[in-house]
Design a protein around this motif. Structure first.
Motif, mmCIF file in Angstrom:
data_model
loop_
_atom_site.group_PDB
_atom_site.id
_atom_site.type_symbol
_atom_site.label_atom_id
_atom_site.label_comp_id
_atom_site.label_asym_id
_atom_site.label_seq_id
_atom_site.Cartn_x
_atom_site.Cartn_y
_atom_site.Cartn_z
ATOM 1 N N LYS A 194 54.614 55.435 36.491
ATOM 2 C CA LYS A 194 55.865 54.852 36.612
ATOM 3 C C LYS A 194 56.983 56.008 37.379
ATOM 4 O O LYS A 194 58.052 55.852 37.340
ATOM 5 N N LYS A 195 56.189 56.851 37.906
ATOM 6 C CA LYS A 195 57.029 58.168 38.824
ATOM 7 C C LYS A 195 56.114 58.198 40.208
ATOM 8 O O LYS A 195 55.081 57.924 40.339
ATOM 9 N N PRO A 196 56.995 58.751 40.967
ATOM 10 C CA PRO A 196 56.434 59.123 42.243
ATOM 11 C C PRO A 196 55.656 60.252 42.430
ATOM 12 O O PRO A 196 55.556 60.867 41.203
ATOM 13 N N ILE A 197 54.609 60.624 43.021
ATOM 14 C CA ILE A 197 53.586 61.527 43.005
ATOM 15 C C ILE A 197 53.790 62.478 44.299
ATOM 16 O O ILE A 197 53.533 62.149 45.464
ATOM 17 N N LYS A 198 54.050 63.617 43.840
ATOM 18 C CA LYS A 198 54.349 64.746 45.356
ATOM 19 C C LYS A 198 53.092 65.037 45.763
ATOM 20 O O LYS A 198 52.123 65.783 44.988
ATOM 21 N N VAL A 199 53.096 65.241 47.145
ATOM 22 C CA VAL A 199 51.782 65.526 47.649
ATOM 23 C C VAL A 199 52.071 66.566 49.031
ATOM 24 O O VAL A 199 53.035 66.100 49.358
ATOM 25 N N GLU A 200 51.224 67.255 49.207
ATOM 26 C CA GLU A 200 51.316 68.006 50.411
ATOM 27 C C GLU A 200 50.211 67.159 51.537
ATOM 28 O O GLU A 200 49.244 67.065 51.371
ATOM 29 N N LEU A 201 51.055 66.837 52.501
ATOM 30 C CA LEU A 201 50.296 66.263 53.887
ATOM 31 C C LEU A 201 50.126 66.975 54.841
ATOM 32 O O LEU A 201 51.126 67.817 55.172
ATOM 33 N N VAL A 202 48.731 66.915 55.609
ATOM 34 C CA VAL A 202 48.422 67.690 56.762
ATOM 35 C C VAL A 202 48.834 66.813 57.858
ATOM 36 O O VAL A 202 48.482 65.594 58.061
#
Length: 128
Positions: A44-52
């Protein structure tokens, strides 16, 4: 005219008795809906990700993946008719990907997880 009627009537009677009607059997149930199945809610929360930048990603749309927020192919058995959303970011970036799977801007979070229908919905529990 009466003779013709009697001949036809007798043929109909003999046909009816030789080929009695069989009881109707129930047809198998078929899902006639063309709409894809609804996704389950893994978070129920967004997911923080590092994208290349330039790398291809596949965002889970069904909610069954064990590699959230990314697709692991579970939709093939658990949510047939759904598939991962493939995307390629233009540059390296830190983003918030949708965890509730109901965003109107996939794969990115748009705040839909704050709406009552998500807040009150149960979270998907993984089973083996």
């Amino acid at each position: 005219m009466i003779t013709l009627f009697n001949k036809l009537h007798s043929r109909w009677l003999s046909f009816t008795f030789r080929h009695p009607r069989t009881a109707a059997t129930a047809a198998p149930k078929v899902n006639l809906s063309t709409a894809p199945p609804e996704p389950v809610i893994p978070s129920k929360k967004p997911i923080k990700v590092e994208l290349v930048g330039g790398k291809r990603y596949s965002w889970c749309t069904c909610g069954y993946s064990r590699k959230q927020p990314f697709c692991d192919g579970t939709h093939k058995t658990r949510a047939q008719g759904m598939k991962g959303l493939r995307f390629v970011p233009e540059k390296d970036s830190t983003v918030w990907l949708c965890g509730c799977k109901h965003t109107n801007n996939p794969p990115y979070c748009d705040g839909t997880h704050k709406q009552d229908f998500i807040v009150s919905a149960p979270l998907h529990e993984y089973t083996d």
